[in-house]
Design an enzyme around this catalytic site. Sequence first.
Site, PDB file in Angstrom:
ATOM      1  N   GLN A  70      -3.746  18.576  20.593  1.00  0.00           N
ATOM      2  CA  GLN A  70      -3.390  17.172  20.441  1.00  0.00           C
ATOM      3  C   GLN A  70      -4.121  16.271  21.435  1.00  0.00           C
ATOM      4  O   GLN A  70      -4.685  16.741  22.428  1.00  0.00           O
ATOM      5  CB  GLN A  70      -1.881  16.994  20.605  1.00  0.00           C
ATOM      6  CG  GLN A  70      -1.072  17.618  19.474  1.00  0.00           C
ATOM      7  CD  GLN A  70       0.381  17.209  19.516  1.00  0.00           C
ATOM      8  OE1 GLN A  70       1.231  17.982  19.912  1.00  0.00           O
ATOM      9  NE2 GLN A  70       0.669  15.983  19.094  1.00  0.00           N
ATOM     10  N   HIS A  71      -4.083  14.983  21.126  1.00  0.00           N
ATOM     11  CA  HIS A  71      -4.453  13.895  22.044  1.00  0.00           C
ATOM     12  C   HIS A  71      -5.947  13.688  22.256  1.00  0.00           C
ATOM     13  O   HIS A  71      -6.345  12.627  22.736  1.00  0.00           O
ATOM     14  CB  HIS A  71      -3.816  14.067  23.432  1.00  0.00           C
ATOM     15  CG  HIS A  71      -2.373  14.404  23.433  1.00  0.00           C
ATOM     16  ND1 HIS A  71      -1.443  13.670  22.741  1.00  0.00           N
ATOM     17  CD2 HIS A  71      -1.691  15.411  24.051  1.00  0.00           C
ATOM     18  CE1 HIS A  71      -0.243  14.202  22.930  1.00  0.00           C
ATOM     19  NE2 HIS A  71      -0.366  15.253  23.712  1.00  0.00           N
ATOM     20  N   ASP A 223      -0.921  21.013  17.356  1.00  0.00           N
ATOM     21  CA  ASP A 223      -0.696  22.448  17.562  1.00  0.00           C
ATOM     22  C   ASP A 223       0.774  22.811  17.743  1.00  0.00           C
ATOM     23  O   ASP A 223       1.230  23.844  17.239  1.00  0.00           O
ATOM     24  CB  ASP A 223      -1.542  22.970  18.726  1.00  0.00           C
ATOM     25  CG  ASP A 223      -1.411  22.142  19.991  1.00  0.00           C
ATOM     26  OD1 ASP A 223      -0.620  21.187  20.035  1.00  0.00           O
ATOM     27  OD2 ASP A 223      -2.143  22.453  20.961  1.00  0.00           O
TER      28      ASP A 223
END
Length: 459
Positions: A70-71, A223
């Site tokens: 992520q991110h 995830d």
Amino acid sequence: MLVAGVDSSTQSCKVVVRDAESGELVRSGKAAHPDGTEIDPRHWWTALQEALAQAGGLEDVAAVSVAGQQHGMVCLDAAGEVVRPALLWNDTRSAGAAAALVEELGAQAWADATGTVPVASITVTKLRWLAEHEPDHAARVAAVCLPHDWLTWRLSGSTDLEDLVTDRSDASGTGYFDASTGEYRRDLLRRGLGRDDVVLPRVLGPAESVAGPGFRLGAGAGDNAGAALGLGAGDDVIVSLGTSGVVSARGDRQGADPSGTIAGFADATGAFLPLVVTLNAARVLDAAGRLLGVDHATLSDLALSAPPGADGLVLVPYLEGERTPNLPDATGSVHGVTLANGTPAHLARAAVEGMLSGQKVGIDALAAVGVRPAAVRLIGGAARSEAVRRIAPTVFGVPVVVPEPGEYVADGAARQAAWVATGTLPTWESGGSRVHEGTLTKGLEERYREAAAHPLPRL
């Protein structure tokens, strides 16, 4: 009918090909990613191609879904080219930008708007850093997406930025998406990048898809949401010990924790996934093994040979700074060293207990908002350690269920792909598990919290 699930994680790319009806694993592949906190996305594409080749390709696959870390900030120019290497979730250079964004709007306002108070891992902080430190790059940005979005787009074969897609779970970690309404907050995007005239991926529902070359492409997932789906976790609390540590549990509403401890993310089914993330998990064991000159198996044996609580030796595992608590400039530290406990076994035990104590902070935070687990599911690379499995109940204070090792994130993506292909979310049987119980180690939590209250800064 076959379906494929992809896990493009920080460290590697994994592919599983499963039977859509039974969930039986037909074939798989894996390829490594380079180390670092900023990565050229082309490395992800190369690794995906290698993993797909090992897994026998996609010619006979009906649907594919990609889950991923992520991110990560992936910026594209008007031609669809990557503007600069992607800043990953574990890149802390945007800590100052995060603090500034919180100060400008207020922690409660951010929590109410997106479910999350920005810290260095969140995408919007990385956009602020880009605008302030690399204005030429920022000026070229025509679209912003996340790692799994970019891979899905590449798999689709499209070069049109308007064809970028994502899902609620990954979008909820950007800092400019409100999962409770399903809408982007372009006003918050503008606070980060300085403008909002960029393409953002269209947010698909859990069972929606787009066309690929000969197969359907699912929305994908972050995830953590992918792992929850792959485990069929339901309402259980999950503690995942990978590069980062993640404590999560499914919820029916987006959280709004102004302390920033709990991130109010979405899950991959249309619900929510409040979670607490630490930067330091399995790597704590890696560092302890290097320090002691032993492999993971020997580190585990050493840890189990020392008494619970390591005779007062406490390791605070802020080796890469920390996200929970938000201490990006902190370092790890060892407290309470004596002649009696200054042994390799005690240090190994303190490393395991310190890593797990960092996750106990997350369990306690979720308990404070009503999530009180009867047991914890323990997954991730570090869960393969016998010491971790046996010591975890003495730190968490509840029984620990350890499923058989598996590629849970990739399996979650495959389950979503089967949902796309068949129109029904499958109820595949998950692997077996073992339950570990133990007695809460007296005084360990108090000693850990006292030591962690005085972090050492980077020099």
